[in-house]
Design an enzyme around this catalytic site. Structure first.
Site, PDB file in Angstrom:
ATOM      1  N   TYR A 152      55.398  45.381  24.791  1.00  0.00           N
ATOM      2  CA  TYR A 152      55.578  45.215  26.229  1.00  0.00           C
ATOM      3  C   TYR A 152      56.878  45.874  26.690  1.00  0.00           C
ATOM      4  O   TYR A 152      56.898  46.598  27.692  1.00  0.00           O
ATOM      5  CB  TYR A 152      55.596  43.728  26.576  1.00  0.00           C
ATOM      6  CG  TYR A 152      55.792  43.454  28.051  1.00  0.00           C
ATOM      7  CD1 TYR A 152      54.723  43.550  28.932  1.00  0.00           C
ATOM      8  CD2 TYR A 152      57.040  43.091  28.558  1.00  0.00           C
ATOM      9  CE1 TYR A 152      54.898  43.295  30.294  1.00  0.00           C
ATOM     10  CE2 TYR A 152      57.218  42.844  29.901  1.00  0.00           C
ATOM     11  CZ  TYR A 152      56.151  42.943  30.774  1.00  0.00           C
ATOM     12  OH  TYR A 152      56.323  42.705  32.116  1.00  0.00           O
ATOM     13  N   LYS A 156      57.305  49.072  29.388  1.00  0.00           N
ATOM     14  CA  LYS A 156      58.059  49.030  30.630  1.00  0.00           C
ATOM     15  C   LYS A 156      59.181  50.074  30.647  1.00  0.00           C
ATOM     16  O   LYS A 156      59.556  50.572  31.714  1.00  0.00           O
ATOM     17  CB  LYS A 156      58.618  47.620  30.845  1.00  0.00           C
ATOM     18  CG  LYS A 156      57.531  46.600  31.175  1.00  0.00           C
ATOM     19  CD  LYS A 156      56.696  47.027  32.375  1.00  0.00           C
ATOM     20  CE  LYS A 156      55.614  46.044  32.734  1.00  0.00           C
ATOM     21  NZ  LYS A 156      54.823  46.466  33.912  1.00  0.00           N
TER      22      LYS A 156
END
Length: 254
Positions: A152, A156
């Protein structure tokens, strides 16, 4: 009145942004992953300018989402809001990509390349992008042992670099990344400490062309610009991310 497309707008931050923008008189095109979710939009769906349907973890369906959006006419802004964070999402997509990468990065890239270029682009980042791996090694997690939180964070970092890189490449488009904070959505969980309304306000304002309508190349948190991770702000890294996404998807930015 602005015409604004928002991915992942059936719940959470995307829905909050959509409700705020519709309430302010803007024409909002919603996105639902499935027909069932689209049917459950209730009053928001009735007030929207349109609803497009497709699973962003699928390349084929993402390409079709772009087709659906273009059929509705040019948007003034696109908010790339949809995202996932879960160890359950480690499983590969039909195309063989990690789902976190597909939804959080490949889909925004494909939609950016295929949707008629708007005046404003907003990409949802996270403070966790600062922990992302800037090596661009094995971004599909085919060689490394799976680590959901790292995947994750990596995603990002990549999408933040994409936003800032586009601001350089397309000076006629206002491109920004927004950190909504850790808010109590389905993804963030009920104990998240940040304010849910503040979580969607910044991206809605940037998309609608509010007080910061001319801002571009920024990383934003609750209405204020902040410094992103050094890698995300590095033009060489931005270009490397865009080149890698073009390689993986087989689609070049126009």
């Amino acid at each position: 009145m602005a015409r604004i497309f928002i991915t992942g707008s059936t719940q959470g931050l995307g829905r909050g942004a959509a409700e705020a923008l519709v309430g302010a008189g803007h024409a909002v095109v919603l996105h639902a992953r499935t027909l069932e979710r689209a049917a459950n939009l209730g009053g928001l769906g009735a007030r929207a300018a349109g609803v497009v349907v497709g699973d962003l973890s699928s390349r084929e369906e993402t390409v079709d989402i772009a087709r659906q959006v273009n059929a509705l006419g040019r948007m003034d802004a696109v908010i790339h809001n949809a995202g996932i964070y879960s160890d359950a999402q480690r499983f590969a997509t039909p195309e063989g990509h990690a789902r976190v990468l597909a939804v959080n990065v490949l889909a925004p890239y494909l939609l950016t390349a295929l949707v008629e270029r708007p005046a404003r682009l907003v990409y949802l980042s996270s403070g966790l992008h600062r922990s992302g791996d800037a090596s661009l090694r094995d971004i599909d997690w085919t060689q490394r042992r799976w680590n959901g939180s790292q995947a994750y964070a990596d995603s990002k970092l990549y999408v933040t670099a994409l936003a800032l890189g586009l601001a350089r490449r397309w000076p006629d488009v206002r491109c920004n990344a927004v950190d909504p904070g850790w808010v109590p959505t389905r993804m963030g969980g009920p104990s998240a400490p940040d304010d849910l309304e503040l979580g969607h306000t910044t991206q809605a304002q940037l998309a609608a062309g509010g007080p910061d309508a001319e801002a571009t190349g920024g990383y934003w948190f609750h209405g204020r610009r902040r410094e992103p991770a050094a890698a995300a702000a590095d033009p060489a890294f931005q270009d490397a991310v865009i080149a890698e996404l073009a390689r993986i998807t087989g689609v070049e930015l126009p």
